[in-house]
Design an enzyme around this catalytic site. Structure first.
Site, PDB file in Angstrom:
ATOM      1  N   ARG A  22      37.536  49.018  52.611  1.00  0.00           N
ATOM      2  CA  ARG A  22      38.102  49.248  51.283  1.00  0.00           C
ATOM      3  C   ARG A  22      38.013  50.730  50.911  1.00  0.00           C
ATOM      4  O   ARG A  22      38.948  51.294  50.341  1.00  0.00           O
ATOM      5  CB  ARG A  22      37.406  48.402  50.219  1.00  0.00           C
ATOM      6  CG  ARG A  22      38.193  48.453  48.910  1.00  0.00           C
ATOM      7  CD  ARG A  22      37.489  47.773  47.764  1.00  0.00           C
ATOM      8  NE  ARG A  22      36.209  48.390  47.489  1.00  0.00           N
ATOM      9  CZ  ARG A  22      35.462  48.154  46.436  1.00  0.00           C
ATOM     10  NH1 ARG A  22      35.877  47.257  45.549  1.00  0.00           N
ATOM     11  NH2 ARG A  22      34.315  48.756  46.255  1.00  0.00           N
ATOM     12  N   TYR A  63      45.576  35.172  32.694  1.00  0.00           N
ATOM     13  CA  TYR A  63      45.422  36.616  32.931  1.00  0.00           C
ATOM     14  C   TYR A  63      46.582  37.405  32.320  1.00  0.00           C
ATOM     15  O   TYR A  63      46.389  38.485  31.761  1.00  0.00           O
ATOM     16  CB  TYR A  63      45.325  36.913  34.429  1.00  0.00           C
ATOM     17  CG  TYR A  63      43.973  36.571  35.010  1.00  0.00           C
ATOM     18  CD1 TYR A  63      42.900  37.459  34.899  1.00  0.00           C
ATOM     19  CD2 TYR A  63      43.761  35.374  35.658  1.00  0.00           C
ATOM     20  CE1 TYR A  63      41.655  37.138  35.425  1.00  0.00           C
ATOM     21  CE2 TYR A  63      42.517  35.038  36.181  1.00  0.00           C
ATOM     22  CZ  TYR A  63      41.472  35.928  36.063  1.00  0.00           C
ATOM     23  OH  TYR A  63      40.231  35.609  36.574  1.00  0.00           O
ATOM     24  N   ARG A  93      33.036  41.841  49.164  1.00  0.00           N
ATOM     25  CA  ARG A  93      32.072  42.922  48.980  1.00  0.00           C
ATOM     26  C   ARG A  93      30.673  42.664  49.503  1.00  0.00           C
ATOM     27  O   ARG A  93      29.896  43.606  49.651  1.00  0.00           O
ATOM     28  CB  ARG A  93      31.991  43.283  47.490  1.00  0.00           C
ATOM     29  CG  ARG A  93      33.204  44.042  47.016  1.00  0.00           C
ATOM     30  CD  ARG A  93      33.194  44.210  45.518  1.00  0.00           C
ATOM     31  NE  ARG A  93      33.479  42.935  44.887  1.00  0.00           N
ATOM     32  CZ  ARG A  93      33.755  42.783  43.585  1.00  0.00           C
ATOM     33  NH1 ARG A  93      33.717  43.829  42.790  1.00  0.00           N
ATOM     34  NH2 ARG A  93      34.023  41.597  43.101  1.00  0.00           N
ATOM     35  N   ARG A 144      36.442  33.448  49.198  1.00  0.00           N
ATOM     36  CA  ARG A 144      36.097  34.880  49.135  1.00  0.00           C
ATOM     37  C   ARG A 144      35.277  35.343  50.353  1.00  0.00           C
ATOM     38  O   ARG A 144      34.403  36.202  50.221  1.00  0.00           O
ATOM     39  CB  ARG A 144      35.311  35.213  47.858  1.00  0.00           C
ATOM     40  CG  ARG A 144      36.100  35.074  46.584  1.00  0.00           C
ATOM     41  CD  ARG A 144      36.981  36.312  46.387  1.00  0.00           C
ATOM     42  NE  ARG A 144      37.717  36.202  45.138  1.00  0.00           N
ATOM     43  CZ  ARG A 144      37.354  36.758  43.992  1.00  0.00           C
ATOM     44  NH1 ARG A 144      36.276  37.497  43.916  1.00  0.00           N
ATOM     45  NH2 ARG A 144      38.078  36.600  42.919  1.00  0.00           N
ATOM     46  N   ASP A 148      45.358  38.763  46.641  1.00  0.00           N
ATOM     47  CA  ASP A 148      44.810  38.351  45.353  1.00  0.00           C
ATOM     48  C   ASP A 148      45.795  37.439  44.653  1.00  0.00           C
ATOM     49  O   ASP A 148      46.995  37.506  44.920  1.00  0.00           O
ATOM     50  CB  ASP A 148      44.520  39.570  44.472  1.00  0.00           C
ATOM     51  CG  ASP A 148      43.560  39.196  43.355  1.00  0.00           C
ATOM     52  OD1 ASP A 148      42.344  39.137  43.615  1.00  0.00           O
ATOM     53  OD2 ASP A 148      44.028  38.911  42.238  1.00  0.00           O
TER      54      ASP A 148
HETATM   55  O1  CP3 Z   1      38.939  34.194  49.685  1.00  0.00           O
HETATM   56  C1  CP3 Z   1      39.236  35.270  50.255  1.00  0.00           C
HETATM   57  O2  CP3 Z   1      38.466  35.890  51.010  1.00  0.00           O
HETATM   58  C2  CP3 Z   1      40.668  35.771  50.111  1.00  0.00           C
HETATM   59  C3  CP3 Z   1      40.885  36.789  49.186  1.00  0.00           C
HETATM   60  C4  CP3 Z   1      40.896  36.509  47.683  1.00  0.00           C
HETATM   61  C5  CP3 Z   1      40.596  37.540  46.759  1.00  0.00           C
HETATM   62  N1  CP3 Z   1      40.843  37.073  45.512  1.00  0.00           N
HETATM   63  C6  CP3 Z   1      40.154  38.886  47.121  1.00  0.00           C
HETATM   64  C7  CP3 Z   1      39.524  39.716  46.112  1.00  0.00           C
HETATM   65  C8  CP3 Z   1      41.251  35.383  46.937  1.00  0.00           C
HETATM   66  C9  CP3 Z   1      41.607  33.986  47.425  1.00  0.00           C
HETATM   67  C10 CP3 Z   1      41.221  35.761  45.568  1.00  0.00           C
HETATM   68  C11 CP3 Z   1      41.613  34.859  44.478  1.00  0.00           C
HETATM   69  C12 CP3 Z   1      41.376  35.258  43.085  1.00  0.00           C
HETATM   70  N2  CP3 Z   1      41.549  36.491  42.508  1.00  0.00           N
HETATM   71  C13 CP3 Z   1      41.030  34.362  42.057  1.00  0.00           C
HETATM   72  C14 CP3 Z   1      40.888  32.880  42.205  1.00  0.00           C
HETATM   73  C15 CP3 Z   1      39.775  32.506  43.079  1.00  0.00           C
HETATM   74  C16 CP3 Z   1      38.585  31.935  42.403  1.00  0.00           C
HETATM   75  O3  CP3 Z   1      37.522  32.542  42.582  1.00  0.00           O
HETATM   76  O4  CP3 Z   1      38.714  30.872  41.780  1.00  0.00           O
HETATM   77  C17 CP3 Z   1      40.919  35.100  40.857  1.00  0.00           C
HETATM   78  C18 CP3 Z   1      40.541  34.552  39.505  1.00  0.00           C
HETATM   79  C19 CP3 Z   1      41.264  36.440  41.163  1.00  0.00           C
HETATM   80  C20 CP3 Z   1      41.388  37.584  40.208  1.00  0.00           C
HETATM   81  C21 CP3 Z   1      40.438  38.631  40.599  1.00  0.00           C
HETATM   82  N3  CP3 Z   1      40.655  39.506  41.642  1.00  0.00           N
HETATM   83  C22 CP3 Z   1      39.128  38.869  40.093  1.00  0.00           C
HETATM   84  C23 CP3 Z   1      38.492  38.136  38.932  1.00  0.00           C
HETATM   85  C24 CP3 Z   1      38.567  39.904  40.863  1.00  0.00           C
HETATM   86  C25 CP3 Z   1      37.177  40.480  40.799  1.00  0.00           C
HETATM   87  C26 CP3 Z   1      37.143  41.762  40.068  1.00  0.00           C
HETATM   88  C27 CP3 Z   1      35.768  42.400  40.133  1.00  0.00           C
HETATM   89  O5  CP3 Z   1      35.759  43.627  40.232  1.00  0.00           O
HETATM   90  O6  CP3 Z   1      34.774  41.687  40.135  1.00  0.00           O
HETATM   91  C28 CP3 Z   1      39.529  40.293  41.810  1.00  0.00           C
HETATM   92  C29 CP3 Z   1      39.400  41.330  42.844  1.00  0.00           C
HETATM   93  C30 CP3 Z   1      39.162  40.832  44.210  1.00  0.00           C
HETATM   94  N4  CP3 Z   1      39.962  39.917  44.823  1.00  0.00           N
HETATM   95  C31 CP3 Z   1      38.147  41.239  45.119  1.00  0.00           C
HETATM   96  C32 CP3 Z   1      38.371  40.556  46.311  1.00  0.00           C
HETATM   97  C33 CP3 Z   1      37.614  40.689  47.604  1.00  0.00           C
HETATM   98  C34 CP3 Z   1      37.079  42.285  44.855  1.00  0.00           C
HETATM   99  C35 CP3 Z   1      37.784  43.598  44.788  1.00  0.00           C
HETATM  100  C36 CP3 Z   1      36.991  44.744  45.338  1.00  0.00           C
HETATM  101  O7  CP3 Z   1      36.938  44.898  46.581  1.00  0.00           O
HETATM  102  O8  CP3 Z   1      36.474  45.506  44.531  1.00  0.00           O
END
Ligand code: CP3
Length: 357
Positions: free
Chosen positions: A40, A154, A31, A27, A77
């Site tokens: 974003r 999910y 944010r 990640r 994602d």
């Molecule tokens: O690592 C990176 O920088 C690459 C980008 C990446 C994102 N999600 C961007 C993202 C990666 C590799 C993921 C994987 C992901 N997404 C996982 C598995 C990774 C892990 O942590 O084990 C999971 C479970 C998800 C599903 C998901 N997408 C969740 C639970 C969330 C958070 C929602 C929240 O509001 O808290 C997301 C959204 C997400 N994916 C964000 C980012 C940067 C935040 C979105 C935003 O900008 O508001």
């Protein structure tokens, strides 16, 4: 083909010697960075950001402009696959991902299409190509996918979950239906990762974020088996170089030997395990990636340095370590913390590796 200027990450994954331990953060584009929040906002929302190749490229590179990281990870994602299968992904502000069409029954699963991912997720492939072009060989680009089990949780729950009431419920009440879903997802993930590799991903990571909530037999039957079929189905070479595969099961510390048996190149570890002990168990077969507790980044400089040193010395001077957090960086981390962490990784690991190359 542009020459790779920094290949420490790929070398470490193939257990070759390096001058210093390569480092990236799960990640890393996110944010906690004000520049990410600005891009974003410009995109409108998270999925629009993922679907805009230029902006996805911009946020992928943002952390590399701030820190001397050794790899970039595609900005996207894991939930793009269920979205392409018609589950209707959307993000509720502050509540995480949601699906408007969750999959609950054998009939729902039967109806799910598995479209060719290079077409259905062409926006991801466009992002990969754009990022490769912009990186211009600076560091390798990591592609990724969720594991079938993690994606299934999910899709079945329709959202994130604490108890997995519906997903585990299906596992115990109608295992055949869950297997049918996992089989479709394994085919989709294999196709998706191969498309990312064809588009330019130089290593891939499978995020099995929720494998660790399963019992040992259930982990093998419902998560590991499908990850193994994916590993076996991937194209493992591009541009004359191996494309390493990293498996990350959060909470999977007790199953490392079985994970290494899948034929992957590296295992991602969360912070609950000791790296040195893990290396003794599987270190001559796979590389290891991890495993600083992400919460260490809420500590001060001295604490960050001390924990980095503990992780590095636990692994030792052997080849085959990629430094990372044990899970994604928290959105409330001060952006000066990763700088301290990375500097410590470089300084301490240089001393560790001196004389071993
Ligand atoms: O690592 C990176 O920088 C690459 C980008 C990446 C994102 N999600 C961007 C993202 C990666 C590799 C993921 C994987 C992901 N997404 C996982 C598995 C990774 C892990 O942590 O084990 C999971 C479970 C998800 C599903 C998901 N997408 C969740 C639970 C969330 C958070 C929602 C929240 O509001 O808290 C997301 C959204 C997400 N994916 C964000 C980012 C940067 C935040 C979105 C935003 O900008 O508001």
């Amino acid at each position: 083909m542009t020459e790779l200027k920094n290949d420490r990450f790929l070398r470490a994954l193939m257990r070759q010697p390096v001058d210093q331990t390569p480092v990236w953060m799960m990640r890393q584009a996110g944010r906690y960075l004000p520049e990410y929040r600005a891009t974003r906002a410009q995109a409108g929302d998270f999925m629009s950001l993922c679907k805009n190749a230029e902006l996805a490229c911009e946020v992928t590179i943002q952390p590399l402009e701030r820190y001397p990281l050794d790899a970039a990870i595609l900005f996207s994602d894991i939930l793009t696959i269920p979205d392409a299968m018609g589950c209707g992904l959307y993000f509720e502000a502050g509540e995480g991902p949601r699906f408007s069409h969750p999959v609950r029954t054998a009939a729902d699963i039967d109806r799910l299409p598995v479209p060719p991912m290079a077409d259905a997720l062409d926006y991801v492939m466009n992002a990969v190509k754009t990022i490769r072009r912009e990186l211009n060989g600076r560091v390798p680009l990591i592609g990724f996918s969720g594991s079938p089990w993690t994606l299934a949780t999910y899709m079945i729950e329709g959202a994130g979950s604490k108890e997995y009431r519906y997903a585990k419920g299906l596992m115990y009440s109608d295992p055949g239906a869950l297997h049918a879903l996992l089989e479709k997802l394994a085919a989709a993930v294999t196709d998706y990762l191969n498309a990312q590799i064809a588009a330019g991903a130089q290593a891939v990571q499978i995020f099995d974020t929720w494998g660790g909530v399963l019992t040992e037999p259930a982990y093998r039957e419902f998560s590991l088996k499908y990850m193994e079929s994916i590993v076996q189905g991937l194209v493992r070479e591009a541009d004359g170089r191996p494309v390493p595969v990293i498996l990350f099961t959060k909470g999977g510390g007790q199953w490392l030997e079985a994970m290494a048996d899948t034929g992957c190149d590296a295992l991602g570890l969360d912070w609950t395990v000791d790296l040195g002990q893990c290396r003794e168990r599987v270190g001559n077969r796979v590389a290891l990636q991890g495993n600083l507790d992400p919460s260490v980044l809420f500590g001060n400089d001295e604490q960050v340095r001390r924990e980095v040193e503990r992780v590095l010395t636990s692994f030792g001077s052997h080849p085959g370590h990629v430094f990372n957090l044990g899970h994604g960086i928290n959105q409330h981390v001060d952006p000066s913390r990763p700088a301290t962490m990375i500097k410590a990784v470089q300084e301490i690991s240089r001393a560790l590796h001196a004389g071993t190359n």
